[in-house]
Motif scaffolding. Sequence first.
Motif, PDB file in Angstrom:
ATOM      1  N   ASP A   1       0.831  -1.200   0.000  1.00 56.84           N
ATOM      2  CA  ASP A   1       0.000   0.000   0.000  1.00 56.84           C
ATOM      3  C   ASP A   1       0.869   1.255   0.000  1.00 56.84           C
ATOM      4  O   ASP A   1       0.578   2.243  -0.697  1.00 56.84           O
ATOM      5  CB  ASP A   1      -0.918  -0.022   1.221  1.00 56.84           C
ATOM      6  N   MET A   2       1.929   1.250   0.775  1.00 58.99           N
ATOM      7  CA  MET A   2       2.864   2.377   0.786  1.00 58.99           C
ATOM      8  C   MET A   2       3.468   2.595  -0.597  1.00 58.99           C
ATOM      9  O   MET A   2       3.549   3.728  -1.090  1.00 58.99           O
ATOM     10  CB  MET A   2       3.963   2.130   1.818  1.00 58.99           C
ATOM     11  N   ALA A   3       3.890   1.490  -1.227  1.00 60.16           N
ATOM     12  CA  ALA A   3       4.486   1.595  -2.562  1.00 60.16           C
ATOM     13  C   ALA A   3       3.482   2.142  -3.567  1.00 60.16           C
ATOM     14  O   ALA A   3       3.813   3.010  -4.391  1.00 60.16           O
ATOM     15  CB  ALA A   3       4.995   0.222  -3.009  1.00 60.16           C
ATOM     16  N   ARG A   4       2.244   1.653  -3.517  1.00 61.05           N
ATOM     17  CA  ARG A   4       1.206   2.132  -4.426  1.00 61.05           C
ATOM     18  C   ARG A   4       0.947   3.621  -4.225  1.00 61.05           C
ATOM     19  O   ARG A   4       0.781   4.382  -5.191  1.00 61.05           O
ATOM     20  CB  ARG A   4      -0.074   1.315  -4.202  1.00 61.05           C
ATOM     21  N   THR A   5       0.905   4.055  -2.958  1.00 60.39           N
ATOM     22  CA  THR A   5       0.642   5.457  -2.677  1.00 60.39           C
ATOM     23  C   THR A   5       1.770   6.347  -3.184  1.00 60.39           C
ATOM     24  O   THR A   5       1.533   7.387  -3.822  1.00 60.39           O
ATOM     25  CB  THR A   5       0.433   5.659  -1.164  1.00 60.39           C
ATOM     26  N   ILE A   6       3.013   5.950  -2.942  1.00 59.98           N
ATOM     27  CA  ILE A   6       4.153   6.728  -3.434  1.00 59.98           C
ATOM     28  C   ILE A   6       4.174   6.725  -4.965  1.00 59.98           C
ATOM     29  O   ILE A   6       4.514   7.731  -5.594  1.00 59.98           O
ATOM     30  CB  ILE A   6       5.463   6.182  -2.846  1.00 59.98           C
ATOM     31  N   ASP A   7       3.806   5.606  -5.559  1.00 60.63           N
ATOM     32  CA  ASP A   7       3.684   5.536  -7.014  1.00 60.63           C
ATOM     33  C   ASP A   7       2.731   6.619  -7.519  1.00 60.63           C
ATOM     34  O   ASP A   7       3.046   7.343  -8.480  1.00 60.63           O
ATOM     35  CB  ASP A   7       3.176   4.140  -7.399  1.00 60.63           C
ATOM     36  N   HIS A   8       1.590   6.775  -6.886  1.00 60.38           N
ATOM     37  CA  HIS A   8       0.615   7.782  -7.311  1.00 60.38           C
ATOM     38  C   HIS A   8       1.118   9.203  -7.039  1.00 60.38           C
ATOM     39  O   HIS A   8       0.902  10.102  -7.866  1.00 60.38           O
ATOM     40  CB  HIS A   8      -0.732   7.552  -6.624  1.00 60.38           C
ATOM     41  N   ILE A   9       1.757   9.413  -5.904  1.00 56.74           N
ATOM     42  CA  ILE A   9       2.289  10.742  -5.617  1.00 56.74           C
ATOM     43  C   ILE A   9       3.260  11.168  -6.713  1.00 56.74           C
ATOM     44  O   ILE A   9       3.267  12.316  -7.157  1.00 56.74           O
ATOM     45  CB  ILE A   9       2.994  10.759  -4.249  1.00 56.74           C
ATOM     46  N   SER A  10       4.080  10.233  -7.179  1.00 61.79           N
ATOM     47  CA  SER A  10       5.108  10.555  -8.170  1.00 61.79           C
ATOM     48  C   SER A  10       4.570  10.646  -9.588  1.00 61.79           C
ATOM     49  O   SER A  10       5.280  11.114 -10.487  1.00 61.79           O
ATOM     50  CB  SER A  10       6.227   9.509  -8.127  1.00 61.79           C
ATOM     51  N   ALA A  11       3.324  10.204  -9.809  1.00 63.35           N
ATOM     52  CA  ALA A  11       2.802  10.166 -11.180  1.00 63.35           C
ATOM     53  C   ALA A  11       2.536  11.561 -11.717  1.00 63.35           C
ATOM     54  O   ALA A  11       2.768  11.833 -12.897  1.00 63.35           O
ATOM     55  CB  ALA A  11       1.531   9.329 -11.231  1.00 63.35           C
ATOM     56  N   GLN A  12       2.006  12.466 -10.881  1.00 61.58           N
ATOM     57  CA  GLN A  12       1.783  13.864 -11.271  1.00 61.58           C
ATOM     58  C   GLN A  12       1.087  13.964 -12.637  1.00 61.58           C
ATOM     59  O   GLN A  12       1.526  14.667 -13.542  1.00 61.58           O
ATOM     60  CB  GLN A  12       3.111  14.628 -11.277  1.00 61.58           C
ATOM     61  N   GLY A  13       0.011  13.193 -12.764  1.00 61.33           N
ATOM     62  CA  GLY A  13      -0.772  13.215 -13.992  1.00 61.33           C
ATOM     63  C   GLY A  13      -0.338  12.223 -15.044  1.00 61.33           C
ATOM     64  O   GLY A  13      -0.995  12.071 -16.067  1.00 61.33           O
ATOM     65  N   GLY A  14       0.749  11.491 -14.795  1.00 62.60           N
ATOM     66  CA  GLY A  14       1.238  10.514 -15.762  1.00 62.60           C
ATOM     67  C   GLY A  14       1.424   9.156 -15.109  1.00 62.60           C
ATOM     68  O   GLY A  14       0.548   8.662 -14.400  1.00 62.60           O
TER      69      GLY A  14
END
Length: 265
Positions: A92-105
Amino acid sequence: MPLLDTPVRLGIQLQPQHAPYPAFRDAVMRLEEMGVDVLFNWDHFFPLSGDPEGLHFESWTMLAAWAEQTERVEFGALVNCNSYRNPDLQADMARTIDHISAQGGTGRFIFGTGAGWFERDYDEYGYEFGTPGSRLRDLEQGLARIEKRWEKLNPAPTRRIPVMIGGKGEQKTLRLVARHADIWHSFVGPDELPHKLSVIEKWAETEQRPTDGLIISNELKDRDEEFADALYDGGVRLYTLGFQGPDWDYSIIERWLRWRDGKNA
């Protein structure tokens, strides 16, 4: 196997010790501007060199800050310690950081993980140290749970989060590489690489999982261009460099960026 038609990439491991946090924030910004490909930290609770009671910061909270701060680089821990956190929580932590870093992409997080080894971390934070075998069994079970949790999370990760596994043990670690990894990281030299890769290939046949997309990663610290060339000939395409602050010598980074660019020309 290994994947040879991928560009050489340079990953810098900012060792999260002996510097105040603003220095790390500034270093991250500078390294991204310089053009490095990946930023790493490590997952420990105390310094691994120098003053054992010196300044030190926790890995995952730092990575979440990097996810927001950066725009281009991939990033992760080299490597996360599986022992410290419930596997489903790690997912869950990895998924959340993944989304934070996506910035629309698409996200830029790399899930680097390992079984753990630094006994002080365990003793002072109240985790059972166990044995190398028990920690590897926990990692094996944890990776299976993490992958299952990624399939259940809502929202799902923005991409198939790359898994990096470090180590060279032939009976357990390299089998986990064959079963789960997108990136295999080690410190083995050019002479040892062919044998280790043959072991991974053997385990891949057992696991019935193709490894033609596996990225081979290795370390540059205290090594020269001739050694890096030999690693390249052996299939290495991701090179990591431990970087110690607070008085970072960025000329070292410039040197290896020139070498990377020469390989990719």
